[in-house]
Write a protein that holds these residues in place. Sequence first.
Motif, PDB file in Angstrom:
ATOM      1  N   PRO A  35       0.773  -1.250   0.000  1.00 11.48           N
ATOM      2  CA  PRO A  35       0.000   0.000   0.000  1.00 11.48           C
ATOM      3  C   PRO A  35       0.798   1.290   0.000  1.00 11.48           C
ATOM      4  O   PRO A  35       0.236   2.354  -0.230  1.00 11.48           O
ATOM      5  CB  PRO A  35      -0.797  -0.116   1.309  1.00 11.48           C
ATOM      6  CG  PRO A  35       0.119  -0.894   2.214  1.00 11.48           C
ATOM      7  CD  PRO A  35       0.808  -1.882   1.323  1.00 11.48           C
ATOM      8  N   GLU A  36       2.111   1.247   0.278  1.00 12.86           N
ATOM      9  CA  GLU A  36       2.854   2.504   0.447  1.00 12.86           C
ATOM     10  C   GLU A  36       3.177   3.106  -0.906  1.00 12.86           C
ATOM     11  O   GLU A  36       4.139   2.729  -1.583  1.00 12.86           O
ATOM     12  CB  GLU A  36       4.119   2.256   1.263  1.00 12.86           C
ATOM     13  CG  GLU A  36       4.602   3.474   1.993  1.00 12.86           C
ATOM     14  CD  GLU A  36       3.552   4.035   2.959  1.00 12.86           C
ATOM     15  OE1 GLU A  36       2.953   5.075   2.600  1.00 12.86           O
ATOM     16  OE2 GLU A  36       3.347   3.469   4.041  1.00 12.86           O
ATOM     17  N   GLU A  37       2.380   4.091  -1.300  1.00 19.32           N
ATOM     18  CA  GLU A  37       2.418   4.601  -2.664  1.00 19.32           C
ATOM     19  C   GLU A  37       3.728   5.306  -3.002  1.00 19.32           C
ATOM     20  O   GLU A  37       4.222   5.200  -4.129  1.00 19.32           O
ATOM     21  CB  GLU A  37       1.241   5.553  -2.892  1.00 19.32           C
ATOM     22  CG  GLU A  37       0.903   5.765  -4.349  1.00 19.32           C
ATOM     23  CD  GLU A  37       0.539   4.462  -5.055  1.00 19.32           C
ATOM     24  OE1 GLU A  37       1.006   4.280  -6.199  1.00 19.32           O
ATOM     25  OE2 GLU A  37      -0.190   3.633  -4.477  1.00 19.32           O
ATOM     26  N   VAL A  38       4.289   6.043  -2.059  1.00 18.11           N
ATOM     27  CA  VAL A  38       5.519   6.762  -2.378  1.00 18.11           C
ATOM     28  C   VAL A  38       6.649   5.785  -2.699  1.00 18.11           C
ATOM     29  O   VAL A  38       7.453   6.029  -3.607  1.00 18.11           O
ATOM     30  CB  VAL A  38       5.922   7.710  -1.224  1.00 18.11           C
ATOM     31  CG1 VAL A  38       6.267   6.942   0.044  1.00 18.11           C
ATOM     32  CG2 VAL A  38       7.102   8.574  -1.648  1.00 18.11           C
ATOM     33  N   CYS A  39       6.705   4.662  -1.998  1.00 20.82           N
ATOM     34  CA  CYS A  39       7.730   3.657  -2.283  1.00 20.82           C
ATOM     35  C   CYS A  39       7.479   3.007  -3.636  1.00 20.82           C
ATOM     36  O   CYS A  39       8.419   2.752  -4.406  1.00 20.82           O
ATOM     37  CB  CYS A  39       7.753   2.597  -1.180  1.00 20.82           C
ATOM     38  SG  CYS A  39       8.055   3.255   0.479  1.00 20.82           S
ATOM     39  N   CYS A 147       6.179  -3.029  -1.010  1.00 17.71           N
ATOM     40  CA  CYS A 147       6.060  -1.682  -0.437  1.00 17.71           C
ATOM     41  C   CYS A 147       5.066  -1.713   0.721  1.00 17.71           C
ATOM     42  O   CYS A 147       3.949  -1.170   0.608  1.00 17.71           O
ATOM     43  CB  CYS A 147       5.614  -0.688  -1.498  1.00 17.71           C
ATOM     44  SG  CYS A 147       6.668  -0.658  -2.966  1.00 17.71           S
ATOM     45  N   PRO A 148       5.431  -2.348   1.832  1.00 15.86           N
ATOM     46  CA  PRO A 148       4.501  -2.460   2.961  1.00 15.86           C
ATOM     47  C   PRO A 148       4.254  -1.108   3.606  1.00 15.86           C
ATOM     48  O   PRO A 148       5.059  -0.182   3.487  1.00 15.86           O
ATOM     49  CB  PRO A 148       5.228  -3.409   3.926  1.00 15.86           C
ATOM     50  CG  PRO A 148       6.678  -3.227   3.598  1.00 15.86           C
ATOM     51  CD  PRO A 148       6.729  -2.972   2.120  1.00 15.86           C
ATOM     52  N   ALA A 149       3.126  -0.997   4.288  1.00 18.12           N
ATOM     53  CA  ALA A 149       2.764   0.261   4.943  1.00 18.12           C
ATOM     54  C   ALA A 149       3.785   0.625   6.013  1.00 18.12           C
ATOM     55  O   ALA A 149       4.267  -0.237   6.755  1.00 18.12           O
ATOM     56  CB  ALA A 149       1.377   0.143   5.566  1.00 18.12           C
TER      57      ALA A 149
END
Length: 344
Positions: A35-39, A147-149
């Motif tokens: 979920p971590e969009e920036v990554c 890309c984990p939260a």
Amino acid sequence: MSAARRPAARGPKSAIPQISWRSPQPAPLVLVSGPEEVCAERAIAGVRDVLRAADPSLEVSDVRADDYAPGTLLSLTSPSLFGEPRLIRVSGVEKCSDAFLTEALGYLEAPQEGATVILRHTGATVRGKKLLDAVRSGRGGGIEVSCPAVKRDSDRFDFAADEFRSAQKRIAPTALRVLVSAFADDLTELAAACQQLISDVPGDITDQVVERYYGGRVETSAFVVADTAIAGRYGDALVALRHALASGADPVPLVAAIASKLRTMARVAGHREPSSALAARLGLKDWQVDRARRDLSGWNETTLGMAIQAAARADSEVKGASRDPVFAVERLVTVIATRSPFGR
């Protein structure tokens, strides 16, 4: 071990290489999950940059898995007349159509030479699980970028520290803590702040630099108050407000921070177009649209209108229309956090 250097979490029964989002590499198939969009954005951009450095004639195409025209994947991955390398970035795999799912599974059996396909799956749903399982089993010669939260304060601190470390930029530990606390609720905003300091500041980054750029404790507290109130966390919002006031925060920027977020929410509400398109049309950044959409959870037209009216009243009161600006802010926070008229 820092969040950025910690080994990426493997998917269920994953048999493919797991690659850090900070050092992505091309493969016939690249699964960018989590979920971590920036990554995820960094990973996808990194793959593109590696491919383009190897061949500037790289053809880049974007596909939406949820609004998919049959035959698109095969058409875009097939070699062109001059044989340029192809990069196909597929978004929304977590809500993919049946047509895309069928064609993507078929593509795994015979990936096209010279083509790199990136599959972006946020993990928000189990839609597309059959495709993810197939990729993770090794079909298609893929790799996975997880890309984990990033939820814990320590992980946000490690993330920011690695931003500066990767850029070979020194930042004072106290300055780093202030910066992380200023953007404690949004990793995308924190990443943007880090990159701004890295690009703008020629020397070491000190406490004074961070305070000059991001307003110190007063502005930081303002956005903490705004975020907790808009999220409906009434108790936390009151605690944050009282802490901010006790720390010397002026009611004017407190109200301004809340009003700014409410206005952005109102501008974004009701629009279903992709974040990038809506951001371009409204003069916002993609992350601002995404953040406003998250903030809108639990709100409706009536409660949002009421909150905006309350913010306008509070803005007038803290600028001189009331003898008690502190009470004006407290009333505003109460209206927003409870989403009901004051005193009800």
